[in-house]
Design a protein around this motif. Structure first.
Motif, PDB file in Angstrom:
ATOM      1  N   MET A 140      64.077 -13.505 -28.892  1.00 36.50           N
ATOM      2  CA  MET A 140      64.350 -13.223 -30.301  1.00 36.50           C
ATOM      3  C   MET A 140      64.573 -14.529 -31.072  1.00 36.50           C
ATOM      4  O   MET A 140      65.422 -15.338 -30.707  1.00 36.50           O
ATOM      5  N   GLU A 141      63.771 -14.733 -32.096  1.00 37.25           N
ATOM      6  CA  GLU A 141      63.919 -15.925 -32.927  1.00 37.25           C
ATOM      7  C   GLU A 141      65.116 -15.741 -33.859  1.00 37.25           C
ATOM      8  O   GLU A 141      65.224 -14.726 -34.547  1.00 37.25           O
ATOM      9  N   LEU A 142      66.013 -16.723 -33.867  1.00 38.67           N
ATOM     10  CA  LEU A 142      67.217 -16.641 -34.681  1.00 38.67           C
ATOM     11  C   LEU A 142      66.995 -17.382 -35.994  1.00 38.67           C
ATOM     12  O   LEU A 142      67.006 -18.611 -36.036  1.00 38.67           O
ATOM     13  N   LYS A 143      66.761 -16.633 -37.076  1.00 37.39           N
ATOM     14  CA  LYS A 143      66.495 -17.232 -38.390  1.00 37.39           C
ATOM     15  C   LYS A 143      67.824 -17.504 -39.103  1.00 37.39           C
ATOM     16  O   LYS A 143      68.229 -16.798 -40.024  1.00 37.39           O
ATOM     17  N   HIS A 144      68.466 -18.519 -38.615  1.00 35.29           N
ATOM     18  CA  HIS A 144      69.806 -18.887 -39.094  1.00 35.29           C
ATOM     19  C   HIS A 144      69.741 -20.324 -39.590  1.00 35.29           C
ATOM     20  O   HIS A 144      69.325 -21.231 -38.847  1.00 35.29           O
ATOM     21  N   GLY A 145      70.160 -20.550 -40.838  1.00 41.28           N
ATOM     22  CA  GLY A 145      70.001 -21.853 -41.455  1.00 41.28           C
ATOM     23  C   GLY A 145      70.594 -23.011 -40.688  1.00 41.28           C
ATOM     24  O   GLY A 145      70.072 -24.127 -40.733  1.00 41.28           O
ATOM     25  N   PHE A 146      71.678 -22.782 -39.964  1.00 40.69           N
ATOM     26  CA  PHE A 146      72.318 -23.861 -39.200  1.00 40.69           C
ATOM     27  C   PHE A 146      71.523 -24.191 -37.941  1.00 40.69           C
ATOM     28  O   PHE A 146      71.225 -25.357 -37.660  1.00 40.69           O
ATOM     29  N   TYR A 147      71.145 -23.161 -37.179  1.00 41.13           N
ATOM     30  CA  TYR A 147      70.492 -23.387 -35.891  1.00 41.13           C
ATOM     31  C   TYR A 147      69.029 -23.808 -36.046  1.00 41.13           C
ATOM     32  O   TYR A 147      68.434 -24.308 -35.079  1.00 41.13           O
ATOM     33  N   LEU A 181      72.381  -4.366 -33.918  1.00 39.15           N
ATOM     34  CA  LEU A 181      72.771  -3.255 -33.043  1.00 39.15           C
ATOM     35  C   LEU A 181      71.574  -2.752 -32.239  1.00 39.15           C
ATOM     36  O   LEU A 181      71.685  -2.484 -31.029  1.00 39.15           O
ATOM     37  N   VAL A 182      70.421  -2.640 -32.887  1.00 42.98           N
ATOM     38  CA  VAL A 182      69.199  -2.229 -32.178  1.00 42.98           C
ATOM     39  C   VAL A 182      68.850  -3.237 -31.085  1.00 42.98           C
ATOM     40  O   VAL A 182      68.526  -2.866 -29.949  1.00 42.98           O
ATOM     41  N   ASN A 183      68.931  -4.531 -31.423  1.00 43.07           N
ATOM     42  CA  ASN A 183      68.621  -5.576 -30.431  1.00 43.07           C
ATOM     43  C   ASN A 183      69.615  -5.556 -29.270  1.00 43.07           C
ATOM     44  O   ASN A 183      69.239  -5.782 -28.110  1.00 43.07           O
ATOM     45  N   LEU A 184      70.874  -5.264 -29.573  1.00 40.36           N
ATOM     46  CA  LEU A 184      71.889  -5.155 -28.521  1.00 40.36           C
ATOM     47  C   LEU A 184      71.573  -3.986 -27.593  1.00 40.36           C
ATOM     48  O   LEU A 184      71.627  -4.117 -26.364  1.00 40.36           O
ATOM     49  N   ILE A 185      71.238  -2.844 -28.169  1.00 36.04           N
ATOM     50  CA  ILE A 185      70.891  -1.662 -27.366  1.00 36.04           C
ATOM     51  C   ILE A 185      69.705  -1.974 -26.462  1.00 36.04           C
ATOM     52  O   ILE A 185      69.720  -1.681 -25.255  1.00 36.04           O
ATOM     53  N   ASP A 186      68.676  -2.581 -27.040  1.00 39.68           N
ATOM     54  CA  ASP A 186      67.462  -2.886 -26.260  1.00 39.68           C
ATOM     55  C   ASP A 186      67.772  -3.859 -25.122  1.00 39.68           C
ATOM     56  O   ASP A 186      67.262  -3.705 -24.003  1.00 39.68           O
ATOM     57  N   HIS A 187      68.607  -4.847 -25.402  1.00 38.21           N
ATOM     58  CA  HIS A 187      68.958  -5.822 -24.368  1.00 38.21           C
ATOM     59  C   HIS A 187      69.746  -5.162 -23.236  1.00 38.21           C
ATOM     60  O   HIS A 187      69.451  -5.386 -22.050  1.00 38.21           O
ATOM     61  N   LEU A 188      70.729  -4.338 -23.597  1.00 40.19           N
ATOM     62  CA  LEU A 188      71.572  -3.726 -22.574  1.00 40.19           C
ATOM     63  C   LEU A 188      70.824  -2.669 -21.777  1.00 40.19           C
ATOM     64  O   LEU A 188      71.124  -2.454 -20.595  1.00 40.19           O
ATOM     65  N   GLN A 189      69.858  -2.009 -22.417  1.00 38.89           N
ATOM     66  CA  GLN A 189      69.033  -1.052 -21.680  1.00 38.89           C
ATOM     67  C   GLN A 189      68.281  -1.739 -20.551  1.00 38.89           C
ATOM     68  O   GLN A 189      68.138  -1.189 -19.461  1.00 38.89           O
ATOM     69  N   LYS A 204      80.190   4.477 -26.284  1.00 33.56           N
ATOM     70  CA  LYS A 204      79.552   4.141 -25.013  1.00 33.56           C
ATOM     71  C   LYS A 204      78.080   3.812 -25.287  1.00 33.56           C
ATOM     72  O   LYS A 204      77.472   4.352 -26.207  1.00 33.56           O
ATOM     73  N   LEU A 205      77.536   2.940 -24.476  1.00 33.83           N
ATOM     74  CA  LEU A 205      76.156   2.530 -24.689  1.00 33.83           C
ATOM     75  C   LEU A 205      75.208   3.722 -24.656  1.00 33.83           C
ATOM     76  O   LEU A 205      74.260   3.790 -25.446  1.00 33.83           O
ATOM     77  N   TYR A 206      75.452   4.688 -23.760  1.00 30.01           N
ATOM     78  CA  TYR A 206      74.525   5.816 -23.673  1.00 30.01           C
ATOM     79  C   TYR A 206      74.508   6.644 -24.954  1.00 30.01           C
ATOM     80  O   TYR A 206      73.491   7.231 -25.310  1.00 30.01           O
ATOM     81  N   ASP A 207      75.643   6.677 -25.691  1.00 32.45           N
ATOM     82  CA  ASP A 207      75.655   7.370 -26.981  1.00 32.45           C
ATOM     83  C   ASP A 207      74.824   6.599 -28.007  1.00 32.45           C
ATOM     84  O   ASP A 207      74.115   7.197 -28.830  1.00 32.45           O
ATOM     85  N   LEU A 208      74.909   5.264 -27.979  1.00 35.95           N
ATOM     86  CA  LEU A 208      74.103   4.449 -28.884  1.00 35.95           C
ATOM     87  C   LEU A 208      72.616   4.570 -28.554  1.00 35.95           C
ATOM     88  O   LEU A 208      71.770   4.602 -29.458  1.00 35.95           O
ATOM     89  N   MET A 209      72.312   4.645 -27.271  1.00 33.86           N
ATOM     90  CA  MET A 209      70.907   4.767 -26.864  1.00 33.86           C
ATOM     91  C   MET A 209      70.293   6.041 -27.427  1.00 33.86           C
ATOM     92  O   MET A 209      69.129   6.060 -27.826  1.00 33.86           O
ATOM     93  N   GLU A 210      71.073   7.112 -27.494  1.00 33.09           N
ATOM     94  CA  GLU A 210      70.570   8.369 -28.036  1.00 33.09           C
ATOM     95  C   GLU A 210      70.285   8.262 -29.530  1.00 33.09           C
ATOM     96  O   GLU A 210      69.430   8.978 -30.058  1.00 33.09           O
TER      97      GLU A 210
END
Length: 227
Positions: A1-8, A124-132, A203-209
């Motif tokens: 994932m490319e981080l489009k953050h002005g500092f980095y 949040l979507v990226n977090l779910i995808d990573h943890l899955q 819980k992650l499984y609730d977010l996955m749904e």
């Protein structure tokens, strides 16, 4: 994932120079306050000023350092998560540091608020995808916010729980920092209402749904940014 953050996106030398300038400016302000207090014999402004200034400048040093060590992970430019600890992942919205380097000053208050919410959902979507991918369905995801309302957090799969005393103390200590960050987010001087602070978890499984629903909300907010 490319981080489009002005500092980095800046070079390492540029990043260091930014931090040096911030540190020197903070020291200069504190020195001027100290000299004024020394001359008047009244040191209350210095006692108040030290924690205020420290709370403002700390994110510009702490957040990049924690990112480098892997203790903080960006899932979007304005959505971060702490490293997993005992089955718990604590998530955070962007800090003052992130707002300074991510928010476009040409946007009005409503557009900035939409961008922040869009970045929360994207993260949040990226977090779910990573943890899955790492097969961690039983993980608990927890966060604290004075921005998100109860209806919104429930809609995306969280339950509101009691905010612990230590978290409230931290918010109070960083109140001046929050005022500046909130004012940047709204495009005008705005005082956050800490009484509206909510801690939410799931819980992650609730977010996955709800992953597809969260993704659709994110896409709608992105379209608003374009219009």
């Amino acid at each position: 994932m490319e981080l489009k953050h002005g500092f980095y996106l800046k070079s390492k030398n540029e990043q260091v120079w930014i931090q040096v300038r911030i540190g020197l400016t903070a020291l200069l302000v504190l020195l001027l306050v100290f000299l004024g207090c020394w001359k008047s014999g009244f040191f209350l402004p210095l006692i108040i000023g030290i924690p205020l200034i420290l709370s403002l400048v700390a994110p510009f040093f702490d957040v990049p350092a924690l990112k480098k060590s892997g203790d903080l992970i960006y899932y979007s430019p304005l959505f971060l998560a702490e490293k997993q600890k005992k089955g718990l992942i604590t998530v955070h919205g962007g800090t003052l540091f992130d707002y300074v380097f991510v928010l476009d000053r040409s946007l009005n208050g409503r557009q900035r608020s939409n961008l922040i919410m869009e970045q929360y959902l994207e993260g949040l979507v990226n977090l779910i995808d990573h943890l899955q991918r790492v097969n961690s369905e039983n993980l608990t995801i927890r966060g604290t916010s004075y921005i998100l309302n109860k209806r919104t957090v429930k809609k995306i799969g969280f339950q509101v729980v009691q905010t612990d005393f230590l978290q409230r103390c931290m918010l109070l200590y960083n109140y001046f920092n929050l005022v500046v960050a909130n004012s940047l987010a709204k495009g005008k001087l705005t005082f956050p209402k800490l009484g509206q602070t909510k801690t939410f978890e799931t819980k992650l499984y609730d977010l996955m749904e709800r992953r597809d629903f969260i993704k659709s909300l994110n896409e709608k907010l992105k379209q608003r940014q374009v219009l």
